[in-house]
Design a protein around this motif. Structure first.
Motif, short mmCIF file in Angstrom:
data_model
loop_
_atom_site.label_atom_id
_atom_site.label_comp_id
_atom_site.label_asym_id
_atom_site.label_seq_id
_atom_site.Cartn_x
_atom_site.Cartn_y
_atom_site.Cartn_z
N LEU A 3 92.50 63.48 86.27
CA LEU A 3 93.61 63.76 87.08
C LEU A 3 94.85 62.67 87.04
O LEU A 3 95.99 63.19 87.26
CB LEU A 3 93.22 63.84 88.43
N VAL A 4 94.69 61.59 86.00
CA VAL A 4 95.54 60.74 86.00
C VAL A 4 95.60 60.03 84.52
O VAL A 4 94.81 60.09 83.73
CB VAL A 4 95.27 59.27 87.11
N THR A 5 96.78 59.23 84.31
CA THR A 5 97.01 58.59 83.17
C THR A 5 97.04 57.11 83.57
O THR A 5 97.74 56.96 84.63
CB THR A 5 98.05 58.97 82.11
N ARG A 12 85.63 63.42 97.54
CA ARG A 12 85.71 61.92 97.14
C ARG A 12 86.98 62.04 96.26
O ARG A 12 87.53 61.01 96.38
CB ARG A 12 84.37 61.78 96.38
N GLN A 13 87.22 62.90 95.19
CA GLN A 13 88.21 62.65 94.36
C GLN A 13 89.67 62.75 95.33
O GLN A 13 90.57 62.07 94.58
CB GLN A 13 88.17 63.79 93.47
N MET A 21 88.01 53.36 90.74
CA MET A 21 88.50 54.56 91.28
C MET A 21 89.15 55.20 90.31
O MET A 21 89.26 56.62 90.09
CB MET A 21 89.56 53.86 92.23
N ILE A 22 89.84 54.54 89.32
CA ILE A 22 90.47 55.35 87.98
C ILE A 22 89.20 56.09 87.36
O ILE A 22 89.57 57.39 86.92
CB ILE A 22 91.12 54.48 87.04
N ALA A 23 88.24 55.61 87.13
CA ALA A 23 87.20 56.42 86.53
C ALA A 23 86.49 57.59 87.28
O ALA A 23 86.33 58.48 86.62
CB ALA A 23 85.88 55.35 86.39
N THR A 24 86.78 57.51 88.53
CA THR A 24 86.31 58.78 89.47
C THR A 24 87.43 59.89 89.08
O THR A 24 87.13 61.09 89.34
CB THR A 24 86.43 58.22 90.81
N SER A 53 91.57 45.40 88.39
CA SER A 53 90.54 44.86 89.10
C SER A 53 89.26 45.94 88.66
O SER A 53 89.33 46.86 88.55
CB SER A 53 90.69 44.36 90.41
N GLN A 54 88.10 45.34 89.03
CA GLN A 54 86.96 46.29 88.78
C GLN A 54 86.95 47.66 89.91
O GLN A 54 86.72 48.55 89.52
CB GLN A 54 85.73 45.57 89.22
N THR A 55 87.40 47.19 91.08
CA THR A 55 87.59 48.33 92.23
C THR A 55 88.65 49.14 91.70
O THR A 55 88.21 50.42 91.75
CB THR A 55 87.95 47.58 93.43
#
Length: 60
Positions: A53-55, A18-19, A46-49, A40-42
């Motif tokens: 791994l991201v900034t 999934r990640q 995805m960023i929360a998931t 957006s909320q979408t």
């Protein structure tokens, strides 16, 4: 509308399927690669998931 600059800082190799798919759907393929997405909320979901791994930076 605000935009977000998302940069991959770690590899998705050790993550779940999934990640890895979430990184791909954000458009990230390599470490230190950045993409700009609409806020957006979408995209926030995805960023929360893959938050470990991201900034994320806000872009005007």
């Amino acid at each position: 509308m605000a935009q977000l600059k998302v940069t991959q800082i770690k590899s998705g190799i050790g993550g779940t399927h999934r990640q890895r798919e979430t990184l791909k759907s954000l458009g990230l393929r390599k470490i230190r690669q950045s993409v700009v997405r609409e806020d957006s909320q979408t995209v926030r979901g995805m960023i929360a998931t893959v938050s470990h791994l991201v900034t994320v930076e806000e872009v005007d």
